[in-house]
Write an enzyme that holds these catalytic residues in place. Structure first.
Site, PDB file in Angstrom:
ATOM      1  N   THR A  48     -11.089   8.591 -13.311  1.00 56.73           N
ATOM      2  CA  THR A  48     -10.136   8.030 -12.355  1.00 56.73           C
ATOM      3  C   THR A  48     -10.515   6.622 -11.911  1.00 56.73           C
ATOM      4  O   THR A  48      -9.752   5.967 -11.204  1.00 56.73           O
ATOM      5  CB  THR A  48      -9.936   8.987 -11.159  1.00 56.73           C
ATOM      6  OG1 THR A  48      -8.773   8.566 -10.441  1.00 56.73           O
ATOM      7  CG2 THR A  48     -11.147   8.999 -10.245  1.00 56.73           C
ATOM      8  N   GLU A  86       0.831  -1.211   0.000  1.00 52.75           N
ATOM      9  CA  GLU A  86       0.000   0.000   0.000  1.00 52.75           C
ATOM     10  C   GLU A  86       0.863   1.258   0.000  1.00 52.75           C
ATOM     11  O   GLU A  86       0.501   2.268  -0.585  1.00 52.75           O
ATOM     12  CB  GLU A  86      -0.942  -0.029   1.216  1.00 52.75           C
ATOM     13  CG  GLU A  86      -1.865   1.162   1.373  1.00 52.75           C
ATOM     14  CD  GLU A  86      -2.923   1.289   0.254  1.00 52.75           C
ATOM     15  OE1 GLU A  86      -3.004   0.408  -0.624  1.00 52.75           O
ATOM     16  OE2 GLU A  86      -3.663   2.288   0.268  1.00 52.75           O
TER      17      GLU A  86
HETATM   18  C1  DMJ Z   1     -10.139   3.902  -7.322  1.00 57.00           C
HETATM   19  O1  DMJ Z   1     -11.409   3.978  -6.800  1.00 57.00           O
HETATM   20  C2  DMJ Z   1      -9.786   5.135  -8.088  1.00 57.00           C
HETATM   21  O2  DMJ Z   1      -8.702   4.862  -8.915  1.00 57.00           O
HETATM   22  C3  DMJ Z   1      -9.448   6.304  -7.218  1.00 57.00           C
HETATM   23  O3  DMJ Z   1      -9.028   7.427  -7.945  1.00 57.00           O
HETATM   24  C4  DMJ Z   1      -8.369   5.924  -6.247  1.00 57.00           C
HETATM   25  N1  DMJ Z   1      -8.553   4.685  -5.620  1.00 57.00           N
HETATM   26  C5  DMJ Z   1      -9.179   3.561  -6.224  1.00 57.00           C
HETATM   27  C6  DMJ Z   1      -8.305   2.415  -6.610  1.00 57.00           C
HETATM   28  O4  DMJ Z   1      -7.156   2.233  -5.903  1.00 57.00           O
END
Ligand code: DMJ
Length: 551
Positions: A538, A427
């Site tokens: 994202t 992580e």
């Molecule tokens: C996802 O939900 C998206 O990529 C977000 O921007 C960040 N975290 C998670 C995946 O790790």
């Protein structure tokens, strides 16, 4: 925190030129918008056909057709078929792609069998998980998986998912949701699937849900709070966010989706509320002083001032930067304000946060009030791909520099995987006390099926075609199969440094939305979801580039 009671102060007399043009176009095409948000104008602003006060029968008004997004015309403007033309690939690449498709089918089939309608699958106990991020909404995995199923041509599975959305996806819920998560997963997933398929149900659900999010913007600055009750519209800041602040990566990760809500509905309210380059975000971020040109992660939605000086390109900051460059790309390179903000932010990041370890690994540190924390989160590993994407469009001399930086960061993230026993990354990893690219704390050793590292491999592959990125992606596939695949799905693991890791019993929805999609695309030809036609939100949901203002 108390609910936000303030009225919006940004009910927009002065939309900038690009927005005004879009609104005029929308007004020509629309009247009145099919979807009108609570508290929003009843009709398109700035148009030539404003509704007149009712004076009895008005033929003009009666004959107007409601706004309707022209899907056929949109499809004609795409430069490549969405699923590509499949030309020129070798058998090994095809076999690898088919393996990833099989993994997706396995993840979906188990979710459908044991957890359909819940938000995630618990693959060890073979049941569903609901959690408290989505305010009573269900089916996060269904909505997150839709476009991946479609792209992978898993037709039957796609139809199962679509049927659930049509028959069981209930938006009349009354719980506290993360504005950010609902936006990136649900709105993003629904919008992408609409654009890919033209199926009206995805559009109408996206618009209906989008309207439920609008009250979160009712703050003195227009910067939304992080939590919203989807039933009452009341909004709050996260209890853990200092002094009632809003989070940079949350309020800065809305506008790609909200611009499309306006495109599809003809209602400018979404774009006005959320667009970076417009009101009110730009106004606030332009005015507020940025320490060393950096953007801290916590901002007060009441005063518009920073609340704490913590800067990170990983968690809490990450997708704010991503949405600046993608905003410019999605606007077909017209949103120059977003590009300027991105360029300046990246320059400050490079100057103050990018470091090289003794062993020669480039990494991006975090910044706490002027002091560097030599740590990189898994989340920050998306930045290799982002910097490469931006580099493509930098001037010639900057382009090579940024491509090198992107390659170095991606390589460091790859190191965080290869230095573990499972070949999956932790992580967070650190660069201190003789450690390089490894977790030093027990609490940072887990891997929850996150996508950011393979996301960067995918962009680096598309932009360089260096075979190492496919090789690295294949190593991840093998590690996922070995350590995360269990009898009824895929699970995160608690310690990437253990050869016999224990499982966390959770198949995250982003594994289907992002990790498997990016891996699959890594082994596709470049015209599958071409970067010329699409930007990925994202959560890896493809949203179309606005080639023609959709006219
Ligand atoms: C996802 O939900 C998206 O990529 C977000 O921007 C960040 N975290 C998670 C995946 O790790």
């Amino acid at each position: 925190s108390p609910p936000a009671a303030a009225e919006p102060r940004h009910a927009s007399p002065a939309a900038p030129r690009r927005l005004r043009e879009k609104l005029r176009t929308a007004a020509r095409m629309a009247a009145p918008p099919a979807h009108t948000a609570p508290g929003s104008r009843q009709q398109v602003q700035g148009g030539e056909r404003r509704a007149q006060p009712s004076t009895g029968a008005s033929p003009a008004r009666e004959t107007r057709t409601p706004f309707r997004f022209d899907y056929e015309r949109f499809c004609r403007r795409l430069r490549h078929p969405v699923r590509g033309s499949r030309a020129g690939e070798d058998p090994e690449t095809r076999a690898r792609r088919m393996k990833i498709k099989e993994m997706m089918k396995f993840a979906w089939d188990n979710y459908r069998q044991y957890a359909l309608g819940k938000n995630e699958l618990r693959p060890l106990t073979r049941n569903g998980h609901i959690g408290n991020m989505f305010g009573g909404l269900r089916g996060a995995t269904v909505v997150d998986a839709l476009d991946t199923l479609y792209i992978m041509e898993l037709e039957e599975e796609f139809q199962e998912a679509k049927k659930w959305v049509e028959e069981s996806f209930d938006l009349n819920v009354n719980g506290e949701a993360s504005l950010f998560e609902v936006n990136i997963r649900y709105i993003g997933g629904l919008l992408a699937t609409y654009y890919l398929t033209g199926e009206e149900v995805f559009k109408s659900k996206a618009l209906e849900l989008g309207e439920k999010l609008l009250p979160a913007f009712n703050t003195p600055t227009g910067i939304p709070r992080g939590v919203i009750n989807l039933g009452s519209g009341m909004s709050w800041s996260w209890g853990w966010a200092s002094a009632g602040s809003s989070i940079l990566a949350e309020f800065g990760t809305l506008h790609l989706e909200f611009l499309h809500l306006s495109e599809l509905s003809g209602n400018p309210v979404f774009a006005e509320k959320a667009s970076t380059a417009q009101l009110p975000l730009q106004r606030v971020l332009k005015r507020v002083e940025k320490p060393q040109g950096l953007y801290p992660n916590f901002l007060s939605p009441v005063t518009g001032n920073w609340v704490q000086h913590h800067v990170s390109i990983g968690g809490l900051g990450d997708s704010f930067y991503e949405y600046l460059i993608k905003s410019w790309l999605m606007s077909d390179k017209k949103d120059s304000e977003a590009k300027r903000m991105y360029d300046e932010a990246l320059e400050a990041i490079e100057k103050h946060l990018v470091k090289k370890s003794a062993g020669g690994l480039t990494y991006i540190a975090e910044w706490r009030g002027g002091i560097l924390d030599h740590k990189m989160g898994h989340l920050a590993c998306f930045s290799g791909g982002m910097i490469a994407l931006g580099a493509e469009h930098a001037g010639e001399e900057r382009k090579q520099h940024y491509m090198e930086l992107a390659a170095e960061i991606t390589s460091t993230c790859h190191e965080s995987y290869t230095r573990s026993d499972t070949k999956l990354g932790p992580e967070a990893f650190r660069f201190d006390a003789g450690t390089e690219a490894m977790a030093t704390r027990l609490s940072e050793r887990y891997y929850i099926l996150r996508p950011e590292v393979v996301e960067s491999y995918m962009y680096m592959w598309r932009l360089t075609h260096h075979p190492k990125y496919r090789q690295w992606g294949w190593e991840v596939v093998k590690a996922l199969e070995k350590h995360c695949r269990v009898e009824a799905g895929f699970s995160g693991i608690r310690d990437v440094y253990s050869t016999t890791p224990t499982h966390d019993n959770m198949q995250q929805s982003f594994f289907l939305a992002e990790t498997l999609k990016y891996l699959y695309l890594l082994f596709c030809e470049d015209d599958v979801l071409s970067l010329e036609d699409w930007v990925f939100n994202t959560e890896a949901h493809p949203l179309p580039v606005n080639h023609t203002n959709f006219r």
